[in-house]
Design an enzyme around this catalytic site. Sequence first.
Site, PDB file in Angstrom:
ATOM      1  N   HIS A  19     -52.650 -17.491  23.740  1.00 12.99           N
ATOM      2  CA  HIS A  19     -54.033 -17.083  23.473  1.00 12.99           C
ATOM      3  C   HIS A  19     -54.978 -17.753  24.478  1.00 12.99           C
ATOM      4  CE1 HIS A  19     -52.070 -17.030  19.354  1.00 12.99           C
ATOM      5  NE2 HIS A  19     -52.513 -15.794  19.410  1.00 12.99           N
ATOM      6  N   LEU A  35     -44.255 -18.078  23.674  1.00 15.16           N
ATOM      7  CA  LEU A  35     -45.083 -18.716  22.649  1.00 15.16           C
ATOM      8  C   LEU A  35     -45.450 -17.681  21.592  1.00 15.16           C
ATOM      9  CD1 LEU A  35     -47.578 -20.968  24.661  1.00 15.16           C
ATOM     10  CD2 LEU A  35     -45.342 -21.528  23.726  1.00 15.16           C
ATOM     11  N   ASP A  37     -46.880  -8.604  23.323  1.00 15.96           N
ATOM     12  CA  ASP A  37     -46.836  -7.519  22.340  1.00 15.96           C
ATOM     13  C   ASP A  37     -46.977  -6.189  23.086  1.00 15.96           C
ATOM     14  OD1 ASP A  37     -46.867  -9.035  19.631  1.00 15.96           O
ATOM     15  OD2 ASP A  37     -48.386 -10.021  20.845  1.00 15.96           O
ATOM     16  N   MET A  57     -55.119 -13.444  15.678  1.00 10.23           N
ATOM     17  CA  MET A  57     -54.967 -13.755  14.250  1.00 10.23           C
ATOM     18  C   MET A  57     -54.988 -15.268  14.025  1.00 10.23           C
ATOM     19  SD  MET A  57     -52.576 -10.853  12.628  1.00 10.23           S
ATOM     20  CE  MET A  57     -51.010 -11.588  13.045  1.00 10.23           C
ATOM     21  N   GLY A  58     -55.464 -16.023  15.005  1.00  6.78           N
ATOM     22  CA  GLY A  58     -55.519 -17.473  14.839  1.00  6.78           C
ATOM     23  C   GLY A  58     -54.159 -18.118  15.051  1.00  6.78           C
ATOM     24  N   GLN A  62     -49.114  -9.324  27.180  1.00  3.04           N
ATOM     25  CA  GLN A  62     -47.907  -8.519  27.402  1.00  3.04           C
ATOM     26  C   GLN A  62     -46.834  -8.818  26.363  1.00  3.04           C
ATOM     27  OE1 GLN A  62     -47.317  -6.037  29.492  1.00  3.04           O
ATOM     28  NE2 GLN A  62     -45.188  -5.885  28.781  1.00  3.04           N
TER      29      GLN A  62
HETATM   30  P1  AMP Z   1     -51.838 -12.647  17.702  1.00  2.00           P
HETATM   31  O1  AMP Z   1     -52.733 -13.767  17.336  1.00  2.00           O
HETATM   32  O2  AMP Z   1     -50.395 -12.953  17.575  1.00  2.00           O
HETATM   33  O3  AMP Z   1     -52.240 -11.336  17.063  1.00  2.00           O
HETATM   34  O4  AMP Z   1     -52.058 -12.420  19.257  1.00  2.00           O
HETATM   35  C1  AMP Z   1     -53.347 -12.274  19.802  1.00  2.00           C
HETATM   36  C2  AMP Z   1     -53.222 -11.899  21.264  1.00  2.00           C
HETATM   37  O5  AMP Z   1     -52.537 -12.951  21.950  1.00  2.00           O
HETATM   38  C3  AMP Z   1     -52.403 -10.622  21.474  1.00  2.00           C
HETATM   39  O6  AMP Z   1     -52.993  -9.861  22.518  1.00  2.00           O
HETATM   40  C4  AMP Z   1     -51.067 -11.164  21.877  1.00  2.00           C
HETATM   41  O7  AMP Z   1     -50.318 -10.276  22.663  1.00  2.00           O
HETATM   42  C5  AMP Z   1     -51.466 -12.389  22.668  1.00  2.00           C
HETATM   43  N1  AMP Z   1     -50.342 -13.329  22.768  1.00  2.00           N
HETATM   44  C6  AMP Z   1     -49.571 -13.803  21.757  1.00  2.00           C
HETATM   45  N2  AMP Z   1     -48.589 -14.585  22.237  1.00  2.00           N
HETATM   46  C7  AMP Z   1     -48.730 -14.601  23.586  1.00  2.00           C
HETATM   47  C8  AMP Z   1     -48.020 -15.220  24.656  1.00  2.00           C
HETATM   48  N3  AMP Z   1     -46.944 -15.998  24.438  1.00  2.00           N
HETATM   49  N4  AMP Z   1     -48.455 -15.009  25.915  1.00  2.00           N
HETATM   50  C9  AMP Z   1     -49.531 -14.219  26.162  1.00  2.00           C
HETATM   51  N5  AMP Z   1     -50.248 -13.618  25.203  1.00  2.00           N
HETATM   52  C10 AMP Z   1     -49.854 -13.794  23.927  1.00  2.00           C
END
Ligand code: AMP
Length: 289
Positions: free
Chosen positions: A41, A188, A154, A34-35, A152
Amino acid sequence: MAMSLALTHTIADTRDAIAAARRRGQSIGFVPTMGALHAGHGSLIERARKECGFVVVSIFVNPTQFGTNEDFTRYPRTLPEDADLCERAGTDLIFAPEPAVVYPRDHRMYVEVTELQDGLEGPSRPGHFRGVATVVLKLFNIVQPDRAYFGQKDAQQVRIVQQMVRDLDVPLAIVVGPTIREPDGLALSSRNRYLEPAQRQQAVALYQTLETVRRRVAAGERNGSDLRQMMIHRIGATPGAVLDYAEIVDADSLRPVEQLTGPTLALLAVWFGATRLIDNMPLPAPTGP
Ligand code: AMP
């Protein structure tokens, strides 16, 4: 030699760029986001870079996974900075559609993964995983990757996407990367920027609590209820923290466990003011007597 970073906003342009990569014989790696990108990421993108010929990152704040009282409108949108991070991590293509591209006005179809969506995040975020599963399947159909990368961090989302791929015979591999953390252990998250300095200090309690669970399980603790009570107590004793849930669940079914016998997960959701943080710790199957 690495190609330069391309940016698409339409499904047709995205499909064209990916078809060209396929014609070059490249495998497709895909990181949906989601940016508001951070090193979590980045680690997924770097992994995709190592394992695939052509790396696609989607940047889409998906409206259908936000509840009416959630932070959809104020969710950070930082495309120029995101593009920099994508380029450094080795992305070939960013797909950044507008909501109307993903959801035309006559959109009708939704995907639900029963049971796995009900617990943990489910009660606090009704409809969230319906939105997640729907957008992820749509993105899979647009990008048609060989490998798709998820964090992981999420954990429930990972299980739901894995189940969807299995149940609907989606032809790709799901790769799960470890949770990337700040030096003090805070996972993060794009939402960490909402935290005020004092809340940021206290937010490390999530990691510290989960780490205590991990140590106790490694030392032989098997009682899920006792571990859960400890988590509730620790978060309750953290200034500014309001617990949403603390659970020890089976890693496959995501159902609460009383006695730890197989692989499990410890999970927390905690409010700091208007900011809701989640974190989890995979717990290996107990060994020995
Ligand atoms: P989001 O942008 O929050 O929807 O996350 C996009 C992807 O990045 C998802 O697969 C999340 O699980 C992963 N992600 C978010 N935060 C972390 C993190 N701290 N460590 C590893 N992967 C992450």
